[in-house]
Scaffold this motif. Structure first.
Motif, PDB file in Angstrom:
ATOM      1  N   ARG A   1       0.597  -0.922   0.179  1.00 53.40           N
ATOM      2  CA  ARG A   1       0.147   0.064   0.233  1.00 53.40           C
ATOM      3  C   ARG A   1       1.166   1.065   0.131  1.00 53.40           C
ATOM      4  N   VAL A   2       1.948   1.327   0.751  1.00 54.88           N
ATOM      5  CA  VAL A   2       3.154   2.986   0.717  1.00 54.88           C
ATOM      6  C   VAL A   2       3.623   2.286  -0.256  1.00 54.88           C
ATOM      7  N   LEU A   3       3.679   1.168  -1.123  1.00 53.09           N
ATOM      8  CA  LEU A   3       5.023   1.459  -2.678  1.00 53.09           C
ATOM      9  C   LEU A   3       3.946   1.680  -3.517  1.00 53.09           C
TER      10      LEU A   3
ATOM     11  N   ILE B   1       0.706   9.814  -3.031  1.00 51.42           N
ATOM     12  CA  ILE B   1       0.895   9.672  -2.832  1.00 51.42           C
ATOM     13  C   ILE B   1       1.324   9.352  -0.952  1.00 51.42           C
ATOM     14  N   VAL B   2       1.852   9.222  -0.508  1.00 54.08           N
ATOM     15  CA  VAL B   2       1.665   9.183   1.497  1.00 54.08           C
ATOM     16  C   VAL B   2       2.811  10.059   2.162  1.00 54.08           C
ATOM     17  N   LEU B   3       1.779  10.397   3.281  1.00 59.27           N
ATOM     18  CA  LEU B   3       1.330  11.667   4.681  1.00 59.27           C
ATOM     19  C   LEU B   3       1.903  11.156   5.528  1.00 59.27           C
TER      20      LEU B   3
ATOM     21  N   ARG C   1      12.072   4.174   0.412  1.00 61.07           N
ATOM     22  CA  ARG C   1      11.523   3.254  -1.839  1.00 61.07           C
ATOM     23  C   ARG C   1      10.565   3.842  -2.257  1.00 61.07           C
ATOM     24  N   VAL C   2       9.686   5.102  -1.469  1.00 65.73           N
ATOM     25  CA  VAL C   2       8.957   5.846  -2.266  1.00 65.73           C
ATOM     26  C   VAL C   2       9.594   6.959  -2.952  1.00 65.73           C
TER      27      VAL C   2
ATOM     28  N   LYS D   1       7.151  11.859  -3.831  1.00 66.73           N
ATOM     29  CA  LYS D   1       5.332  11.639  -3.199  1.00 66.73           C
ATOM     30  C   LYS D   1       5.428  12.205  -1.919  1.00 66.73           C
ATOM     31  N   VAL D   2       6.307  12.126  -1.387  1.00 66.26           N
ATOM     32  CA  VAL D   2       5.846  11.808  -0.241  1.00 66.26           C
ATOM     33  C   VAL D   2       6.028  13.042   0.851  1.00 66.26           C
ATOM     34  N   ILE D   3       4.966  13.759   1.255  1.00 67.44           N
ATOM     35  CA  ILE D   3       5.360  14.746   2.386  1.00 67.44           C
ATOM     36  C   ILE D   3       5.129  14.204   4.051  1.00 67.44           C
ATOM     37  N   ASP D   4       5.682  14.717   4.185  1.00 61.89           N
ATOM     38  CA  ASP D   4       6.825  14.624   5.819  1.00 61.89           C
ATOM     39  C   ASP D   4       6.555  15.513   6.804  1.00 61.89           C
TER      40      ASP D   4
END
Length: 320
Positions: free
Chosen positions: A86-88, A92-94, A110-111, A115-118
């Motif tokens: 699901r993560v991969l 967008i990963v929040l 690995r993403v 597409k990643v928001i920290d």
């Protein structure tokens, strides 16, 4: 010519030659516009869901989900192979970042980082300092160590201002949303103006009626800050920590000295500890889930918290 074209399409549809293809193409186009947002915790899902209320998100399809199953916490969860997929697979990963959610760090690395928001690293995020169990206590024995790997309180989602910062970071990444910077900012400002207006009455009532109180787990500092109040003490600083005898004695003294009437706990709190710090007059006990499980929206989560705090003024009976 147009009439002939319509007749031709109708005939082909009846023959089953064209309509399925048209429908399939339309479905593919809709799917291509759908942005899959995966959040690490439920409050971030509620905040991401606010995008759909933006006037500039018209035509944008948004599918937001949370990695953790309902009722779980990042402190006790073990990733499954399906979680990793699901993560991969997310558009967008929040998430809250490697310091707050180290169990996710290797997978998120690995993403594609575009597409990643920290959330913890967002510019403009309001960060409150970590607190001790009992404020203004000079004796180190009564100050238990913090159990977070950050130098600020990580429960940032309880601040409406921080929710606005998160939405502003997420907004441009959603497919179908306008790329006009001025349009985006205007839509976000209008959205949060409406949210603040909806919450204003509850916030005012909570501040006016809230008696002296303490919190069981120090997860609501941003909520306190938004309302304009401050708890007199905290029973525990993290979910996996239990106070010692000296700390319990200090807390009991604080409860008596400050005429504390209420304790705000969580559904998973060890309520047996409360009996060790309250005096003859029992503390009113209200529940607020710091991860917002069961709330249908971000506004619902905040409204429920304000309403729960209002119950702090309601007398309670002692529970052994």
């Amino acid at each position: 010519m147009k009439q002939w074209l319509r007749q031709t399409i109708s005939i082909l549809c009846l023959m089953g030659l064209l309509c399925p293809a048209v429908t399939l193409a339309a479905n593919k186009q809709t799917a291509s516009k759908t942005t899959k947002v995966l959040t690490s915790i439920y409050p971030l899902q509620l905040i991401a869901g606010l995008i759909g209320q933006s006037a500039h998100a018209t035509g944008a399809a948004l599918k937001v989900s949370t990695l953790l199953p309902a009722g779980s916490t990042p402190h006790d969860y073990s990733l499954k192979p399906s979680d990793i997929r699901r993560v991969l697979d997310a558009d967008i990963v929040l998430w809250m970042g490697p310091d707050i959610e180290p169990y996710l760090a290797a997978i998120v690395a690995r993403v594609d980082q575009q597409k990643v928001i920290d959330v913890s690293a967002l510019p403009g995020l309001h960060r409150l300092p970590l607190r001790s169990l009992v404020e203004e206590d000079d004796e180190h024995d009564h100050h238990d160590e913090h159990h977070h790997d950050t130098d600020f309180d990580p429960h940032v989602w309880w601040s409406v201002e921080n929710a606005e910062v998160i939405v502003a970071a997420l907004h441009p990444l959603i497919r179908g949303v306008t790329t006009s910077e001025q349009g985006e900012l205007g839509a976000i400002e209008r959205l949060f103006s409406e949210i603040k207006e909806k919450l204003a009455v509850r916030k005012k009532a909570a501040k006016a009626q809230l008696p002296s109180f303490i919190v069981f787990h120090d997860g609501l500092q941003y909520l306190e800050h938004d309302i304009g109040v401050s708890s007199k003490a905290r029973v525990v600083l993290s979910d996996d920590h239990q106070p010692g005898i000296r700390t319990l004695l200090t807390l009991k003294q604080r409860v008596q000295a400050e005429s504390v009437q209420c304790i705000v706990a969580e559904p998973m709190s060890n309520l047996s500890i409360i009996g060790k710090i309250e005096g003859d007059q029992p503390l009113t006990r209200v529940m607020i889930d710091t991860l917002g499980w069961g709330s249908g929206s971000y506004v619902d989560m905040l409204s429920a918290a304000y309403d729960a705090i209002l119950h702090c003024g309601t007398p309670s009976t002692k529970v052994n």
